[in-house]
Design a protein around this motif. Structure first.
Motif, PDB file in Angstrom:
ATOM      1  N   ASP A 338      -5.513 -10.553  19.933  1.00 30.88           N
ATOM      2  CA  ASP A 338      -6.157 -11.459  18.978  1.00 30.88           C
ATOM      3  C   ASP A 338      -7.070 -12.474  19.649  1.00 30.88           C
ATOM      4  O   ASP A 338      -8.159 -12.779  19.154  1.00 30.88           O
ATOM      5  N   LYS A 341     -10.405 -10.498  20.654  1.00 30.10           N
ATOM      6  CA  LYS A 341     -11.302  -9.952  19.636  1.00 30.10           C
ATOM      7  C   LYS A 341     -12.032 -11.034  18.843  1.00 30.10           C
ATOM      8  O   LYS A 341     -12.945 -10.730  18.080  1.00 30.10           O
ATOM      9  N   GLU A 342     -11.616 -12.290  19.037  1.00 30.31           N
ATOM     10  CA  GLU A 342     -12.356 -13.380  18.408  1.00 30.31           C
ATOM     11  C   GLU A 342     -13.703 -13.615  19.086  1.00 30.31           C
ATOM     12  O   GLU A 342     -14.580 -14.266  18.526  1.00 30.31           O
TER      13      GLU A 342
END
Length: 474
Positions: A338, A341-342
Motif C-alpha cells: 500500500d 502503490k500510492e
C-alpha cells in the motif's frame, strides 16, 4: 560462394538486395502505424468499452473474442492463398492496403457505436467484420516486407522503422485516446469516460487518420521480390500445412508469436482496469501509464541494428525478455504494498522497464518473417509470402484470442463488478494477475521457444545469395 555476387558481374540491386530510401522506409512503416491505431484500440479498450459502455457481461465478451479468433483461423489461410495466387493491378500485396483498408476503417468505427446498446448480434457482426478486414490488410502487409528486398541489413532497418512507427500508433492510442475521449465527454467524469458518443467520435478520428496513412504506405512501396505468375498458379490452402511441417524456423516463430501476442494482449486489455480499480487513478494517469507502453520504442528501436550486431539475435531476445519480466515483477510488488502503490511515479518506472523489454523483443520478431520466407524458398523453391504471413497471422491471432478470452474469464472468476466504485481485494488481485503474473509466465515460455531458432544472419545471407544465383542461372 561469396564470389557469386561480384560487383563486376551484376549490381547487387539487380539481384534482389535492394536499398530503400528513407521516404520508402517511412512509407512502409506508416502502414503499421495505421493498423495500430485500430489494433491497439481494440486490444487496449474494446473489452472495457463492451463491459463499461456497451453493456456486455465480461464472460459473454470473452466467448465472443474466442469465436472471432476461431473465424480468423479459417479466414487467414484463405486470404493468404488468395493473395499469393492473384496479382491485382494496384500491386500483388500493396493493393490490399486500399481494398481492405476502406472497409476496415468502417467496421472499426461501427465497433464503437452504441446505437444497438447491449445487442450481442450487432457486436458479433461488427467485430467479426473488423477482424476479417484487418486480416485482409495485415496478411498482405506482412508479405509486403519480404517483397521489397532480400537484404538482411535493410530488413533490420525496415523492421526498426516499422516498429518505431507502430509504437507511434501505440502511443497515440495508449496515451492519446483517453485524452481525446475525455475531450468529447460531456459528463466530464474523472475516470475513463463511459460516454458512448465520445468513444464513437474518437474512433472515427482514429480510423480516418489510419486510412490516410494506409494510402500513403501504398504510394511508397514497390514490390520487386515476388514470385512469377507461373509459380503462383498452383498455390493452395493446403500449402499452409505443408509449409508448417517442412519449415522448422517457421514453426518456432509461429509459437513465439502466439506467446508474445497473448502476453501483450492480456497486459494491454487489463491496463484500464488496473489504473481505475487497483490504483483509483484518473484518466490522465491512465494516459501516462498506457503511453509508457510505447515511449521506450522511441529510445530503443533505432538502436536495434547496433544492439543486434553486439549481442546477436538470440542475445537480444534474452536480454529484453528478461527486462520485461523484471518490470512485471516490479509492478506486482509495488501493487501489493500500500505504501508503494500510492506513488504513481514508481508504477510509471515499472511500466517503463516492462515496456522496454516487451517492445524490443516483440518488435524485432517481425524481422524474422522474411527470413523464414527465404528459408522456405531455399528448401522447396517457392516464395509463398502470403501463405507464410497467413500462418503467422493465425498464431498471433490465437495469441490475441487468449488476450481477449483470458481477461474476460479472469474478471468473471474474481466477480468483477463494473458498477462498483471499489472492487473486492480478490477482484483487484485478478486484475493484477492480468497485468503482471500471467504475462510474465508467457514471457518465460517465449524465451524457451526462441532458444530453438537457429537462423543467424550469416546463414540467411548465404541462403539469399544462393537463391539469387539460381534465379540468375535460369
Amino acid at each position: 560462394m561469396e564470389m557469386s555476387i561480384k560487383s563486376d558481374a551484376v549490381p547487387a540491386s539487380d539481384k534482389g538486395f535492394y536499398k530503400l530510401s528513407w521516404t520508402q522506409r517511412i512509407g512502409f512503416g506508416s502502414g503499421d502505424l495505421a493498423q495500430n491505431l485500430i489494433y491497439q484500440t481494440i486490444s487496449m479498450y474494446l473489452l472495457f468499452f463492451y463491459t463499461n459502455v456497451y453493456g456486455l457481461d465480461p464472460g459473454v465478451a470473452a466467448i465472443m473474442f474466442l469465436i472471432v479468433r476461431i473465424v480468423d483461423v479459417i479466414w487467414d489461410p484463405l486470404v493468404g492463398t488468395f493473395v499469393d495466387k492473384h496479382d491485382p493491378k494496384l500491386g500483388k500485396y500493396r493493393a490490399y492496403l486500399i481494398l481492405g483498408g476502406v472497409p476496415l476503417t468502417g467496421f472499426a468505427i461501427l465497433c464503437f457505436w452504441n446505437g444497438f446498446s447491449g445487442s450481442l448480434l450487432y457486436a458479433y457482426i461488427t467485430y467479426v467484420g473488423l477482424s476479417m478486414c484487418y486480416t485482409l490488410v495485415n496478411v498482405p502487409y506482412g508479405a509486403l516486407n519480404a517483397s521489397l528486398t532480400r537484404d538482411t541489413n535493410e530488413i533490420t532497418i525496415l523492421t526498426s522503422v516499422r516498429m518505431f512507427m507502430a509504437n507511434v500508433g501505440g502511443l497515440a492510442v495508449g496515451m492519446g485516446l483517453p485524452i481525446v475521449v475525455k475531450l468529447f465527454d460531456p459528463s466530464e467524469t474523472s475516470d475513463l469516460s463511459s460516454s458512448d458518443s465520445a468513444w464513437f467520435i474518437t474512433m472515427t478520428i482514429y480510423g480516418l487518420v489510419g486510412l490516410a496513412l494506409l494510402i500513403f504506405c501504398f504510394t511508397q512501396c514497390r514490390e520487386r521480390v515476388v514470385m512469377d505468375k507461373s509459380e503462383t498458379e498452383n498455390v493452395k490452402v493446403s500449402d499452409l500445412w505443408l509449409e508448417f511441417v517442412r519449415n522448422k524456423p517457421l514453426r518456432i516463430l509461429a509459437f513465439f508469436f502466439i506467446t508474445a501476442f497473448a502476453m501483450m494482449a492480456i497486459g494491454n486489455s487489463a491496463g484500464a482496469y488496473y489504473i481505475n480499480y487497483n490504483l483509483s487513478g484518473t484518466a490522465g494517469e491512465l494516459s501516462i501509464f498506457m503511453g509508457l507502453g510505447s515511449i521506450p520504442a522511441f529510445i530503443f528501436m533505432p538502436m536495434i541494428p547496433a544492439i543486434k550486431r553486439k549481442v546477436g539475435k538470440k542475445g537480444m531476445f534474452y536480454i529484453f525478455l528478461i527486462t520485461a519480466i523484471i518490470g512485471m515483477a516490479m509492478l506486482y510488488v509495488i501493487s501489493m504494498v500500500d505504501s508503494l502503490k500510492e506513488h504513481m511515479m514508481l508504477v510509471y518506472i515499472a511500466q517503463f522497464v516492462k515496456s522496454t523489454g516487451v517492445i524490443v523483443a516483440t518488435g524485432y520478431m517481425w524481422a524474422l518473417v522474411p527470413e523464414v520466407i527465404s528459408y522456405g524458398e531455399y528448401t522447396h523453391g517457392r516464395r509463398i509470402s502470403g501463405i507464410v504471413n497467413a500462418l503467422t497471422g493465425i498464431f498471433y491471432k490465437a495469441g490475441m484470442a487468449l488476450g481477449g478470452v483470458v481477461p474476460g474469464l479472469v474478471l468473471a472468476f474474481v466477480d468483477f463488478n463494473k458498477d462498483a466504485a471499489q472492487q473486492t481485494p480478490f477482484a483487484q488481485q485478478g486484475i493484477l494477475w492480468l497485468v503482471a503474473v500471467i504475462p510474465a509466465i508467457l514471457l518465460l515460455l517465449a524465451m524457451f521457444i526462441i532458444s530453438k531458432y537457429d537462423l543467424d544472419d550469416e546463414r540467411i545471407d548465404q541462403i539469399n545469395k544462393e537463391i539469387e544465383m539460381k534465379h540468375n542461372n535460369q
